[in-house]
Every structure is written in structure tokens, then in C-alpha cells.
Design an enzyme around this catalytic site. Structure first.
Site, PDB file in Angstrom:
ATOM      1  N   HIS A 267       0.841  -1.202   0.000  1.00  0.00           N
ATOM      2  CA  HIS A 267       0.000   0.000   0.000  1.00  0.00           C
ATOM      3  C   HIS A 267       0.865   1.238   0.000  1.00  0.00           C
ATOM      4  CE1 HIS A 267      -3.230   2.763   1.047  1.00  0.00           C
ATOM      5  NE2 HIS A 267      -4.021   1.823   0.569  1.00  0.00           N
ATOM      6  N   ASP A 323      -8.034  -5.424  -0.827  1.00  0.00           N
ATOM      7  CA  ASP A 323      -8.428  -6.228  -1.986  1.00  0.00           C
ATOM      8  C   ASP A 323      -8.153  -7.716  -1.788  1.00  0.00           C
ATOM      9  OD1 ASP A 323      -9.338  -4.070  -3.505  1.00  0.00           O
ATOM     10  OD2 ASP A 323      -7.290  -3.528  -4.022  1.00  0.00           O
TER      11      ASP A 323
HETATM   12  N1  COA Z   1       4.207  -7.440  -4.702  1.00  0.00           N
HETATM   13  C1  COA Z   1       5.545  -7.499  -4.807  1.00  0.00           C
HETATM   14  N2  COA Z   1       6.365  -6.481  -4.478  1.00  0.00           N
HETATM   15  C2  COA Z   1       5.799  -5.371  -4.008  1.00  0.00           C
HETATM   16  C3  COA Z   1       4.413  -5.243  -3.833  1.00  0.00           C
HETATM   17  C4  COA Z   1       3.601  -6.338  -4.214  1.00  0.00           C
HETATM   18  N3  COA Z   1       2.287  -6.277  -4.127  1.00  0.00           N
HETATM   19  N4  COA Z   1       4.132  -4.010  -3.356  1.00  0.00           N
HETATM   20  C5  COA Z   1       5.309  -3.386  -3.211  1.00  0.00           C
HETATM   21  N5  COA Z   1       6.307  -4.202  -3.628  1.00  0.00           N
HETATM   22  C6  COA Z   1       7.729  -3.879  -3.662  1.00  0.00           C
HETATM   23  C7  COA Z   1       7.947  -2.754  -4.662  1.00  0.00           C
HETATM   24  O1  COA Z   1       8.096  -3.270  -5.984  1.00  0.00           O
HETATM   25  C8  COA Z   1       9.184  -2.091  -4.127  1.00  0.00           C
HETATM   26  O2  COA Z   1      10.297  -2.873  -4.526  1.00  0.00           O
HETATM   27  P1  COA Z   1      11.689  -2.156  -4.897  1.00  0.00           P
HETATM   28  O3  COA Z   1      12.096  -1.417  -3.649  1.00  0.00           O
HETATM   29  O4  COA Z   1      12.572  -3.292  -5.262  1.00  0.00           O
HETATM   30  O5  COA Z   1      11.378  -1.227  -6.047  1.00  0.00           O
HETATM   31  C9  COA Z   1       9.018  -2.235  -2.630  1.00  0.00           C
HETATM   32  O6  COA Z   1       8.117  -3.332  -2.423  1.00  0.00           O
HETATM   33  C10 COA Z   1       8.453  -1.010  -1.957  1.00  0.00           C
HETATM   34  O7  COA Z   1       7.247  -0.636  -2.579  1.00  0.00           O
HETATM   35  P2  COA Z   1       6.378   0.548  -1.987  1.00  0.00           P
HETATM   36  O8  COA Z   1       7.160   1.801  -2.060  1.00  0.00           O
HETATM   37  O9  COA Z   1       5.877   0.112  -0.657  1.00  0.00           O
HETATM   38  O10 COA Z   1       5.151   0.579  -2.999  1.00  0.00           O
HETATM   39  P3  COA Z   1       4.394   1.872  -3.601  1.00  0.00           P
HETATM   40  O11 COA Z   1       3.970   2.758  -2.513  1.00  0.00           O
HETATM   41  O12 COA Z   1       5.175   2.484  -4.710  1.00  0.00           O
HETATM   42  O13 COA Z   1       3.147   1.161  -4.296  1.00  0.00           O
HETATM   43  C11 COA Z   1       1.221  -0.150  -4.457  1.00  0.00           C
HETATM   44  C12 COA Z   1       2.024   0.790  -3.581  1.00  0.00           C
HETATM   45  C13 COA Z   1      -0.127  -0.423  -3.816  1.00  0.00           C
HETATM   46  C14 COA Z   1       0.978   0.490  -5.845  1.00  0.00           C
HETATM   47  C15 COA Z   1       2.003  -1.465  -4.629  1.00  0.00           C
HETATM   48  O14 COA Z   1       2.196  -2.035  -3.354  1.00  0.00           O
HETATM   49  C16 COA Z   1       1.336  -2.418  -5.563  1.00  0.00           C
HETATM   50  O15 COA Z   1       1.451  -2.289  -6.788  1.00  0.00           O
HETATM   51  N6  COA Z   1       0.558  -3.429  -5.026  1.00  0.00           N
HETATM   52  C17 COA Z   1      -0.113  -4.375  -5.852  1.00  0.00           C
HETATM   53  C18 COA Z   1      -1.402  -3.783  -6.405  1.00  0.00           C
HETATM   54  C19 COA Z   1      -2.487  -3.654  -5.359  1.00  0.00           C
HETATM   55  O16 COA Z   1      -2.757  -4.570  -4.610  1.00  0.00           O
HETATM   56  N7  COA Z   1      -3.133  -2.495  -5.370  1.00  0.00           N
HETATM   57  C20 COA Z   1      -4.205  -2.180  -4.464  1.00  0.00           C
HETATM   58  C21 COA Z   1      -3.810  -1.078  -3.537  1.00  0.00           C
HETATM   59  S1  COA Z   1      -5.035  -0.811  -2.284  1.00  0.00           S
END
Ligand code: COA
Length: 386
Positions: A267, A323
């Protein structure tokens, strides 16, 4: 050399404005709607009461609630023209496209759509709260080759919706009190979440003094994306594709090894767990135990393995977002997977419109700056010097 501006990609960490609608606190893992903890609302009041809270700032008294029920429930029905528009759309398009088009179509018939008046915005909000479930139910049924079921004004929000989708035959969730309750809880949990991407989209559109129909249409487009609302669909597509608890850990580890996203996890704001998950997880697990015929135990086992694998094998202990439990809960209730995001719209319309009202009543156009990183000034060959 001029100083480089600080760029926050994705506006990460940027505080764009004040809001009184809800407070997301990642430190205490809490979410408050107008001051009330969301889990207390989910366990004690109806979705319609939450809508009133989000729009008006206070929970309604009995009389106000009755008035609201009368007003909202009488608007549930769809007219022939709108039904015709929905029926004309391809049956294989994404249901979010149907919703987006239906809302846009409703806007074309509103002669007062640009009225600068928050009462009118509230009126549109009420219409959408009432009609979106009927639109979604009609779309579900037409794709299944089933006829339109008229809304029933004597039924509550969740019961009426489940009835319009599944009828009242044996095993229909519309006839099972605990199914109705689980669905209603999901609506409350999905209702509002501060400046998320779709809400911010609605606020940006409202800030230009465009109309509410346009703001909601834009928000639906933003919610459709898999990084936002579309994630609940991918959660279930993944679970169905894995299909077996014994394969779940390996599947998840492979995703991580290949640096692919696992939908339903992570998130932008919560880094220590999504405040809505415990309530939805409980509802999902209860549904699962009550529905062995829908492989409830299997989905719970896969859910637990995936959550544990993600937590233990990521350096930042990535946890589920809403979700993740909502996906299998909707599946057990019998919804087709591509309709999970439209269900999210039915709930989030309350939060979107609360923010539209707030933006409208204290507006400044939202227009950030960009740091230019393209080529230096140059000239079209042969163009006269100016
Ligand atoms: N699966 C695998 N890796 C994940 C992840 C996931 N669901 N969510 C975050 N990461 C990884 C990122 O790729 C990042 O890796 P890196 O440092 O090697 O680049 C690291 O964890 C940190 O990510 P973060 O900064 O916490 O994520 P964000 O704030 O940019 O993005 C989301 C947040 C929600 C967009 C992201 O977690 C995501 O795409 N989740 C999956 C989609 C989803 O469930 N969306 C609904 C949101 S309510």
C-alpha cells in the site's frame, strides 16, 4: 547552476490539501470516517448510514435515516432509455466500461449539471448511490443471459442488490442473512480512503469547475487500473489460476524472484498493514466456513499461505491490502470476477462524492508544476528567425 527541484514521483508523501472526510493513520494502523473508526462502523451501522455520515459529517438520527431511505430507495429503478444504452454495450467489454458509460450518459440528461450549487451535487450523489447497484446487477445478468430484476424498495441496500443479481432462489446470498451482512461490511470498508488515486482524480476534475458526472466518470477510469481498484480482480484470477494450496507458496516465491507484483499486497500509505484488512478478513473467513460447497476452506488456506509467504520473504514485510480478503469473499458470494471492481465503485461513490462536495465548497484549481527534462530550445529547419 540552478537548484534542482525536489520531485516526488507519484506525489509520494505530498500533502495536497486538508480534508475532513477521513483520516488514514499508518502509524496507528487506523482509518477514521469523520472521526469514527471504520471497523466500528462496519460492525454497527448500515452502509446507507455511512453514506450519510460521509456526506453530512454526522450519523443520522432515526427520522433523518427514514427520510434518506425513502429518497434513496425510490431512485433505484432504471428507465427504459438507460437500460437500452446498457443493453447496447458489447457483452465482452469490461464492466467498468459499462459503468463509466452509464454514468456519463446519465450526465448528458442533466440540464443543471453545471449549477454551482452543492445541493445539486448531493442530489447527484444520491442518484448514483441508488442507481449504480441496479446498473451493475443488470450488467451481470445480461451477460449471463438472464433478465432484469426490478429493484425492491422494501429491502435494505445490500439485500436489494444481492436480490437484483441472484434472485431469491435456494442458496441465493439474498436469502442468507450472514451473506448480506458480509457484503454490507465490504461496502462500508470500501467506501472512503482519503486522497487515493480515484478520489484525487475526482477532486482534480471538480477543481476545474467541471460537473459531478464528469468527476465520477473520471474516477471510475482511475479505479479500473490494476494498481488501484482493479487489484481485487487480479487477486482472485491469481488464486483460481494457482488452484491448489500446495502450489501457493512456490507460486508466490516465483513472483517475488521475478520481481513481479503480487496483487492484493502492499500500500502507498500503510506500510505496517491495511487498517481495513482485519474486519474484511474476518468476514471472508466466516463466509468461507459457511460455504464449504464453494471451496471455502481451500481459499482460506491459500490466503494464509500467500500472506505468510509475502510477509516472510520481503525485506519490508509486505502485508495484504483490502483487496486481498475482498477478492475471495466476493467469489464465494458468487460474483463473476470481472465485476469485483464495479462492486468497489458502488461503495466508493460515497467517498468520491463527499470529496467532490468538499473540493467544490473550498475550491482552488489543482495544477502542479513539472520540471522540464526534454531537449533544449531548438528550431524547425528552414523556419525564419524570430
Ligand atoms: N508485490 C511485490 N512487491 C511489491 C508489492 C507487491 N504487491 N508491493 C510493493 N512491492 C515492492 C515494490 O516493488 C518495491 O520494490 P523495490 O524497492 O525493489 O522497487 C518495494 O516493495 C516497496 O514498494 P512501496 O514503495 O511500498 O510501494 P508503492 O507505494 O510504490 O506502491 C502499491 C504501492 C499499492 C501500488 C504497490 O504495493 C502495488 O502495486 N501493489 C499491488 C497492487 C495492489 O494490490 N493495489 C491495491 C492497492 S489498495
Amino acid at each position: 547552476m540552478s537548484e534542482q527541484p525536489e520531485i516526488r514521483k507519484g506525489l509520494n508523501g505530498v500533502v495536497a490539501d486538508y480534508t475532513e472526510v477521513s483520516k488514514v493513520n499508518p502509524e496507528t494502523n487506523s482509518l477514521l470516517y469523520r472521526g469514527y473508526p471504520v471497523h466500528e462502523l462496519a460492525n454497527n451501522v448500515s452502509f446507507e448510514e455511512v453514506a450519510m455520515l460521509l456526506w453530512n459529517g454526522e450519523l443520522p438520527n432515526e427520522e433523518e435515516l427514514q427520510e434518506f431511505y425513502d429518497a434513496a430507495r425510490s431512485r433505484r429503478v432504471l428507465d427504459e432509455e438507460l437500460i437500452g444504452v446498457i443493453e447496447a454495450m458489447p457483452k465482452d467489454c469490461h464492466p467498468m466500461d459499462v459503468l463509466r458509460t452509464a454514468v456519463s450518459f446519465l450526465g448528458t440528461r442533466d440540464p443543471e449539471k453545471f449549477t454551482p450549487d452543492s445541493d445539486h451535487i448531493r442530489d447527484i450523489a444520491l442518484t448514483l448511490l441508488a442507481k449504480l447497484p441496479t446498473i451493475v446487477a443488470l450488467d451481470i445478468r445480461r451477460r449471463r443471459g438472464e433478465g432484469y430484476i426490478e429493484p425492491d424498495t422494501s429491502k435494505g441496500y445490500a439485500e436489494n442488490f444481492l436480490w437484483m443479481v441472484f434472485g431469491d432462489g435456494e442458496g441465493s446470498p439474498a436469502t442468507i442473512a450472514s451473506d448480506i451482512e458480509a457484503f454490507e461490511k465490504s461496502m462500508i470498508l470500501y467506501a472512503e480512503h482519503s486522497f487515493n488515486a480515484s478520489t484525487f482524480t475526482a477532486r482534480v476534475i471538480t477543481s476545474t469547475q467541471s460537473d459531478t458526472w464528469s468527476a465520477v466518470t473520471g474516477a471510475i477510469g482511475a479505479l479500473k487500473g490494476p494498481l488501484h481498484g482493479g487489484a481485487n480482480e487480479f487477486v482472485m484470477h491469481n488464486m483460481v489460476a494457482i488452484g491448489d494450496p500446495a502450489k501457493t507458496e512456490e507460486w508466490t516465491l516465483n513472483k517475488l524472484k521475478n520481481k513481479e507484483l503480487v496483487m492484493g499486497f502492499g500500500h502507498r500509505v500503510y506500510k505496517k498493514g491495511d487498517s481495513r484488512v482485519p474486519t474484511m478478513e474476518e468476514a471472508f473467513k466466516k463466509l468461507a466456513s459457511e460455504h464449504p460447497e464453494k471451496d471455502g476452506a481451500k481459499w482460506v488456506e491459500m490466503y494464509d499461505i500467500m500472506a505468510k509467504t509475502m510477509y516472510e520473504n520481503t525485506s519490508i514485510n509486505i502485508m495484504p491490502n483490502l483487496d486481498f480478503p475482498a477478492g475471495p469473499a466476493y467469489y464465494i458470494l458468487g460474483f463473476d470476477i470481472e465485476f469485483f471492481t464495479p462492486l468497489f465503485v458502488m461503495a466508493r461513490i460515497t467517498g468520491w462524492t463527499a470529496h467532490i462536495i468538499e473540493q467544490f465548497e473550498n475550491n482552488t484549481i489543482i495544477r502542479p508544476l513539472a520540471a522540464y527534462s526534454g531537449p533544449a530550445e531548438r528550431h524547425v529547419p528552414g523556419a525564419p528567425e524570430t
